[in-house]
Design an enzyme around this catalytic site. Structure first.
Site: not given
Ligand code: CMC
Length: 423
Positions: A265, A307, A364
């Site tokens: 987050h 995101h 971010d």
């Molecule tokens: N790097 C590599 N792979 C990723 C990433 C990433 N940053 N983010 C998502 N994926 C992949 C994930 O492995 C999955 O792949 P597959 O479909 O093959 O299993 C797919 O993309 C979907 O990911 P998810 O984890 O199901 O997506 P989510 O909606 O649950 O997670 C997130 C969203 C923001 C937690 C995630 O993208 C992440 O961990 N990003 C990095 C951390 C980050 O930058 N966070 C700040 C978010 S913006 C500020 C805020 O509002 O908090």
């Protein structure tokens, strides 16, 4: 569109109302589902498909990349308004008139000190404690010094609580950094504006005159606006759910700070810079880290990418990217980690893995870069985000209480052992 959704379980049909939001969003109302079906619930880990409240604060459309506060586009607010204008808008529903803003600013100034005994609490923390942990604890401690609970049906009481937390939170945020650095605590200088004060409280050292350019103040002001609210994200949902037990405003916000701390987050802005440093220290091979991010057996993720709701470009990222470019040019900053950031962004945007999963740079990714350019140390990035998010948390807490929302209490599907006895 029909007004009812049909559900069939074991041959029995149920009608569920369909409700619509003012921006055309559609929801199936399942609030009576358990009662109707005799105990059936829905499962939605991470609440990816579940609306938890009705709200008229923030609208976002992740597919189209739209973000609006109280109906105003984020782009327009970031260009034309100050952070306190936007805070007022979020909390009270409309942009302030000149008189309303003057009163708000002056009332905040009147509350800009905290009880000196707060320093005893601060003293108890080890110097190396992460500022977000200390901020959460100090925000919670504010309750002890302001024990009377807010009467949510009194506008006057609510206004007083809003002004108090808006005034004291940045001071406490600055103290978390001062403590970490071993510096004496600073206080607000009421001749300065809200955002300039944040900077001077954090970074002014006693032996030198503190100078801060309008470029830096304006960049931070804009950044705070972009972070000010983002509807039902993890920390905001936390604030609402804690507040739904009728815990006070300060206690609920303290919980929001803890939720924001996590690297998935708000903590992502710090994690971005740490990742860029790691890549740089490893020799700067960006491709290697792209491969690591795509490797499912490697826990590494590209921080600042992806995101939960934006499956198109994050509109805040577009504004921040431009601000970051302008700022770096204006301040004439050459930084090797920033070069790595540019390379990473370019490669990821063209890579099939990231494209097919709609993983764009998020707010971010660029905010970490801007904070670095502004000279803000990385362990304070998430604290700056928290200062920005404060009006959103307040507005959402206030709305939740005004709407008399029931206590937040999700259900679960038990999958453990059944009927054991002690032998
Ligand atoms: N790097 C590599 N792979 C990723 C990433 C990433 N940053 N983010 C998502 N994926 C992949 C994930 O492995 C999955 O792949 P597959 O479909 O093959 O299993 C797919 O993309 C979907 O990911 P998810 O984890 O199901 O997506 P989510 O909606 O649950 O997670 C997130 C969203 C923001 C937690 C995630 O993208 C992440 O961990 N990003 C990095 C951390 C980050 O930058 N966070 C700040 C978010 S913006 C500020 C805020 O509002 O908090």
């Amino acid at each position: 569109m029909s007004k009812k959704a049909l559900l069939e379980i074991d041959g029995k049909k149920y009608e569920l109302p369909i409700i619509k939001g003012t921006e055309g969003e559609v929801a199936i109302d399942i609030s009576k589902l358990r009662a109707m079906t005799g105990g059936v619930i829905t499962m939605d880990p991470g609440f990816k498909n579940t609306g938890s409240c009705h709200s008229d604060i923030t609208f976002l459309d992740g597919e189209k990349g739209i973000l609006k506060y109280r109906g105003y586009a984020i782009e327009e607010l970031a260009e034309k308004k100050s952070f306190l204008d936007v805070a007022y808008l979020l909390i009270f529903g409309d942009l302030p008139t000149k008189e309303e803003l003057d009163t708000f600013v002056s009332d905040i100034k009147d509350e800009s000190m905290v009880n000196e005994e707060m320093k005893d609490i601060l003293d108890g923390f080890p110097r190396a404690a992460h500022p977000m942990g200390v901020l959460s604890a100090l925000t919670s401690a504010l309750t002890s010094f302001n024990p009377s609970s807010v009467n949510v049906s009194s506008d006057k009481d609510l206004y007083k609580a809003v002004v108090k937390i808006m005034a004291k939170f940045p001071l406490l945020a600055s103290w978390t950094y001062r403590k970490n650095q071993g510096y004496p605590m600073n206080y607000a200088d009421n001749s300065k504006g809200y955002v300039e004060n944040i900077l001077q409280m954090m970074f002014r050292i006693p032996t030198e005159k503190y100078k801060c350019s309008s470029t830096v103040i304006n960049a931070l002001d804009q950044l705070l606006i972009l972070h000010a609210d983002h509807e039902q994200n993890c920390s905001t949902s936390t604030v609402r759910i804690v507040g739904s037990s009728h815990a006070g405003l300060f206690a609920s916000i303290s919980a929001g700070v803890s939720a924001l701390w996590g690297p998935l987050h708000g903590g992502a802005n710090q994690a971005v810079i740490e990742m860029l440093d790691e890549i740089s220290n490893d020799g700067g091979d960006v491709d290697k880290f792209i491969l690591k991010a795509k490797d499912k057996s490697d826990p590494f993720r590209l921080m600042g990418f992806g995101h939960r709701v934006y499956k198109n470009f994050d509109p805040r990222a577009t504004i921040i990217k431009k601000a970051a470019d302008d700022l770096l040019k204006e301040l004439n900053i050459e930084d090797p980690t920033l070069k790595i950031a540019e390379k990473l962004e370019k490669i990821a945007l063209e890579d099939e893995y990231f494209k097919s999963r709609n993983l764009y740079p998020n707010v971010d990714f660029y905010s970490g870069i801007i904070y670095k350019a502004l000279g803000i140390p990385s362990e304070m990035f998430t604290v700056m985000f928290a200062i920005g998010r404060l009006p959103g948390w307040i507005a959402q807490w206030k709305e939740m209480r005004a709407n008399q929302e029931p206590i937040g209490r999700p259900r679960q599907l038990y999958q453990g052992k059944v009927d054991r006895t002690i032998k």
